[in-house]
Write an enzyme that holds these catalytic residues in place. Structure first.
Site, mmCIF file in Angstrom:
data_model
loop_
_atom_site.group_PDB
_atom_site.id
_atom_site.type_symbol
_atom_site.label_atom_id
_atom_site.label_comp_id
_atom_site.label_asym_id
_atom_site.label_seq_id
_atom_site.Cartn_x
_atom_site.Cartn_y
_atom_site.Cartn_z
ATOM 1 N N LYS A 173 0.849 -1.189 0.000
ATOM 2 C CA LYS A 173 0.000 0.000 0.000
ATOM 3 C C LYS A 173 0.883 1.237 0.000
ATOM 4 O O LYS A 173 1.558 1.536 0.970
ATOM 5 C CB LYS A 173 -0.914 0.041 1.232
ATOM 6 C CG LYS A 173 -2.001 1.118 1.036
ATOM 7 C CD LYS A 173 -2.492 1.752 2.306
ATOM 8 C CE LYS A 173 -1.665 2.898 2.785
ATOM 9 N NZ LYS A 173 -1.734 4.140 1.987
ATOM 10 N N SER A 227 5.827 7.259 9.738
ATOM 11 C CA SER A 227 6.016 8.061 10.950
ATOM 12 C C SER A 227 6.066 7.173 12.192
ATOM 13 O O SER A 227 5.536 6.054 12.206
ATOM 14 C CB SER A 227 4.877 9.057 11.079
ATOM 15 O OG SER A 227 3.663 8.358 11.241
ATOM 16 N N THR A 228 6.667 7.703 13.238
ATOM 17 C CA THR A 228 6.776 6.954 14.491
ATOM 18 C C THR A 228 5.409 6.654 15.113
ATOM 19 O O THR A 228 5.178 5.518 15.537
ATOM 20 C CB THR A 228 7.735 7.691 15.449
ATOM 21 O OG1 THR A 228 9.052 7.652 14.858
ATOM 22 C CG2 THR A 228 7.809 7.033 16.811
ATOM 23 N N GLY A 231 3.943 3.782 13.257
ATOM 24 C CA GLY A 231 4.777 2.605 13.537
ATOM 25 C C GLY A 231 4.420 1.978 14.879
ATOM 26 O O GLY A 231 4.300 0.753 14.997
ATOM 27 N N GLU A 248 10.666 1.264 9.850
ATOM 28 C CA GLU A 248 11.628 2.339 9.545
ATOM 29 C C GLU A 248 10.891 3.634 9.803
ATOM 30 O O GLU A 248 9.975 3.982 9.061
ATOM 31 C CB GLU A 248 12.051 2.289 8.074
ATOM 32 C CG GLU A 248 12.757 1.028 7.653
ATOM 33 C CD GLU A 248 14.151 0.911 8.221
ATOM 34 O OE1 GLU A 248 14.635 1.877 8.853
ATOM 35 O OE2 GLU A 248 14.746 -0.161 8.059
ATOM 36 N N CYS A 282 13.915 10.973 5.928
ATOM 37 C CA CYS A 282 13.855 10.494 7.324
ATOM 38 C C CYS A 282 15.172 10.698 8.031
ATOM 39 O O CYS A 282 15.200 10.979 9.218
ATOM 40 C CB CYS A 282 13.413 9.045 7.352
ATOM 41 S SG CYS A 282 14.374 8.007 6.275
ATOM 42 N N GLU A 379 10.407 15.948 15.069
ATOM 43 C CA GLU A 379 10.663 15.865 13.633
ATOM 44 C C GLU A 379 9.783 16.874 12.906
ATOM 45 O O GLU A 379 8.569 16.842 13.039
ATOM 46 C CB GLU A 379 10.367 14.444 13.147
ATOM 47 C CG GLU A 379 10.726 14.247 11.700
ATOM 48 C CD GLU A 379 10.529 12.805 11.240
ATOM 49 O OE1 GLU A 379 9.449 12.250 11.478
ATOM 50 O OE2 GLU A 379 11.455 12.259 10.613
HETATM 51 P P1 NAP Z 1 2.725 8.106 7.857
HETATM 52 O O1 NAP Z 1 1.602 9.021 8.067
HETATM 53 O O2 NAP Z 1 3.130 7.232 8.979
HETATM 54 O O3 NAP Z 1 2.357 7.246 6.599
HETATM 55 C C1 NAP Z 1 3.163 6.207 6.121
HETATM 56 C C2 NAP Z 1 2.294 5.181 5.446
HETATM 57 O O4 NAP Z 1 1.446 4.579 6.417
HETATM 58 C C3 NAP Z 1 1.369 5.769 4.397
HETATM 59 O O5 NAP Z 1 1.236 4.850 3.341
HETATM 60 C C4 NAP Z 1 0.074 5.904 5.163
HETATM 61 O O6 NAP Z 1 -1.038 5.941 4.335
HETATM 62 C C5 NAP Z 1 0.099 4.664 6.007
HETATM 63 N N1 NAP Z 1 -0.766 4.688 7.174
HETATM 64 C C6 NAP Z 1 -1.257 5.756 7.853
HETATM 65 N N2 NAP Z 1 -2.051 5.343 8.862
HETATM 66 C C7 NAP Z 1 -2.073 3.997 8.844
HETATM 67 C C8 NAP Z 1 -2.705 2.978 9.626
HETATM 68 N N3 NAP Z 1 -3.503 3.276 10.651
HETATM 69 N N4 NAP Z 1 -2.494 1.695 9.313
HETATM 70 C C9 NAP Z 1 -1.686 1.372 8.293
HETATM 71 N N5 NAP Z 1 -1.077 2.261 7.499
HETATM 72 C C10 NAP Z 1 -1.258 3.568 7.770
HETATM 73 O O7 NAP Z 1 4.039 8.852 7.416
HETATM 74 P P2 NAP Z 1 4.202 9.883 6.215
HETATM 75 O O8 NAP Z 1 3.705 11.179 6.731
HETATM 76 O O9 NAP Z 1 3.632 9.340 4.971
HETATM 77 O O10 NAP Z 1 5.782 9.870 6.035
HETATM 78 C C11 NAP Z 1 6.634 10.673 6.748
HETATM 79 C C12 NAP Z 1 7.282 9.910 7.891
HETATM 80 O O11 NAP Z 1 7.962 8.742 7.444
HETATM 81 C C13 NAP Z 1 8.330 10.692 8.612
HETATM 82 O O12 NAP Z 1 8.178 10.564 10.006
HETATM 83 C C14 NAP Z 1 9.636 10.073 8.169
HETATM 84 O O13 NAP Z 1 10.705 10.255 9.025
HETATM 85 C C15 NAP Z 1 9.251 8.667 8.008
HETATM 86 N N6 NAP Z 1 10.167 7.976 7.092
HETATM 87 C C16 NAP Z 1 11.042 7.082 7.611
HETATM 88 C C17 NAP Z 1 11.941 6.411 6.792
HETATM 89 C C18 NAP Z 1 12.910 5.425 7.351
HETATM 90 O O14 NAP Z 1 13.447 4.644 6.591
HETATM 91 N N7 NAP Z 1 13.172 5.396 8.631
HETATM 92 C C19 NAP Z 1 11.928 6.655 5.424
HETATM 93 C C20 NAP Z 1 11.025 7.577 4.919
HETATM 94 C C21 NAP Z 1 10.134 8.217 5.776
HETATM 95 P P3 NAP Z 1 -1.647 7.364 3.871
HETATM 96 O O15 NAP Z 1 -0.591 8.083 3.139
HETATM 97 O O16 NAP Z 1 -2.746 6.988 3.010
HETATM 98 O O17 NAP Z 1 -2.071 8.076 5.129
#
Ligand code: NAP
Ligand code: MG
Length: 477
Positions: A173, A227-228, A231, A248, A282, A379
């Protein structure tokens, strides 16, 4: 969406708009899948996992297949980079330099692993009788992969290539805001000969499609980047059946500049470590820890680099700073710049005019951010650098480690002994010395503390998609 070999819409008929962050125009739409589509995709992925075509494929043939995928991506590099730039906002020429090669290389690297996943023979002592004991490395099964919007293609590729090398099948997804390159990748993978069902893509929002995937009883492992908070939610929901989870997550990685650093290198690197991809990385170097003796020169130098970074749409060949991904993110970043100022930091940014439309944010330094401040600890995920000074090596290490995150650290230092001692002392999954942003398929990547669990890519990354099984046979009568 791709389920098996069928390109399909959501049963509900719902769709989501796709917006160009450089001007706010809606230029496409994607299907908004949910529980029904996830369930159908997991069933197809299970069937593919158990099929002779996939399960019994010769390792060398699986290797060839992943290499074919690498070649396909390479042949479509320009198109994928352009698509990523429209969808996410990032400069196309930088996507050509970073995102697309990362996707190509991880398939090529993982192609090599297909023939090199093996167990060990074990010298068991037992009760004195003779045994033959060994480990098998077996694919975990059906993987639910969830990726964010900042590096959509390369994050999808990291998970898919590693899982397929291990012999798993995948339901992925993508983020609802950047699904296009993932869909195109899936199309290219079918063309490359990947058997239908081995990779399935369900688009939709996190709360519906994502939630259905992380709670589906027939998914063996969730591989998540995001996001944390999400996660942590995934880890909690995995407690019901102990499904395997790798995470991650976010970061607040320091760039540390020691007094003996080569500033001609450290200053531009420190700037790009936070401003590249408009800070939406990230492991961005979002905290600057700089020795007090050079602090003023470094801040002035970083601002000078920022002044020379053209801001504009991602399709312009000279753009270095594209828009951030959407309005919500721009508002979030702007609110953090205000918070930083209220907390007493000085906001320093170039005089540049921002384009009239689109979600642009100026590269900004928050100089004098204290270690207690929110901007030093939280962050921001934008082109905003929280900067502070230190006076001793011990203080630099203490400040570097004063974070609930531990993803990366960039260390600028000429003294080799100091550099390696500090690298060992810093709590982070990756420490870069006199360089930054070197993320390689061969180098396990992941976080300490709240930056995640597990490591992606490299040897550790591929083994994360396997279970280890010990087999013990009695040889005596
Ligand atoms: P996010 O809100 O956590 O979303 C990540 C993914 O999870 C998206 O596909 C999102 O779908 C999905 N998601 C949201 N709620 C969910 C739930 N309840 N159950 C299952 N999946 C769900 O994070 P983001 O805002 O897209 O990305 C930014 C974050 O990612 C930052 O904190 C960044 O540091 C982190 N990041 C970490 C790494 C690493 O390798 N450590 C790499 C890149 C990014 P939707 O988009 O449809 O909401
Ligand atoms: Mg969402």
């Amino acid at each position: 969406m791709l389920i098996g070999q069928d390109w399909c819409d959501a049963q509900s008929g719902e769709r989501l708009d796709v917006e160009n962050p450089a001007n706010g125009e809606i230029f496409a739409s994607i299907a908004a899948g949910g529980a029904a589509e996830i369930d159908a995709a997991v069933k197809v992925a299970r069937k593919a996992f158990e099929s002779a075509e996939w399960a019994k494929m010769r390792p060398i043939d699986r290797s060839r297949l992943l290499e074919q995928v690498a070649l396909k991506i390479e042949a479509h590099a320009d198109e994928l980079a352009l698509l990523e730039s429209y969808d996410n906002g990032k400069p196309k020429h930088l996507a050509m330099m970073v995102d697309v090669p990362a996707a190509v290389e991880v398939f090529r690297y993982m192609a090599g692993w297909c023939t090199k996943i093996y167990g060990k023979t074990l010298p068991v002592s037992g009760d004195g009788r003779q045994y033959h004991a060994y480990t098998l490395r077996q694919p975990i099964g059906v993987v639910g992969a969830i990726v964010p919007w900042n590096y959509p293609l390369s994050m999808a590729a990291w998970k898919i290539a590693s899982a397929l090398a291990a012999g798993c099948t995948v339901v992925l997804k993508p983020s609802e805001v950047t699904s296009l390159t993932t869909l195109r990748l899936a199309e290219l993978m079918l063309e490359a000969g990947v058997p239908p069902g081995v990779l399935n893509i369900v688009t939709g929002v996190g709360e519906k499609a994502g939630e259905a995937l992380i709670t589906h009883p027939d998914v063996d492992k969730i591989a998540f980047t995001g996001s944390t908070p999400v996660g942590k939610h995934i880890l909690r929901s995995s407690a019901n059946d102990l499904r395997r989870v790798s995470l991650e997550l976010g970061g607040k990685s320091p760039t540390i500049i020691m007094p003996d650093a080569d500033l001609d290198k450290a200053i531009p690197d420190a700037a790009m470590a936070i401003f590249f991809n408009s800070g939406q990385t990230c492991f961005a170097g979002s905290r600057l820890l700089c020795h007090e003796s050079i602090y003023d020169d470094v801040i002035a130098g970083i601002n000078e680099v920022a002044r020379n970074l053209p801001i504009g749409p991602g399709q312009d060949a000279n753009t270095m700073i594209g828009p951030v991904v959407n309005k919500k993110q721009r508002e979030r970043i702007e609110s953090y710049i205000k918070i930083g100022q209220e907390e007493g930091a000085e906001a320093i940014s170039p005089d540049a005019e921002l384009p009239g439309q689109g979600y642009f944010v100026k590269p900004t330094i928050l100089s004098g951010a204290t270690e207690q401040s929110r901007v030093f600890n939280e962050e921001i995920f934008g082109p905003v650098l929280a900067a502070t000074k230190f006076s001793t090596e011990e203080e630099a290490i203490r400040l570097a480690n004063k974070s609930r995150f531990g993803l990366g650290a960039n260390l600028y230092c000429k003294n080799v002994k100091t550099a390696h001692k500090m690298a060992a002392a810093i709590h982070a999954g990756t420490v870069w010395i006199n360089t930054y942003f070197v993320v390689d398929s061969a180098m396990p990547f992941g976080g300490f503390k709240e930056s995640g669990i597990g490591r992606e890519v490299g040897d550790e990354g591929v083994l994360m998609f396997t279970e280890s099984k010990s087999v013990c046979a009695l040889l005596d009568d």
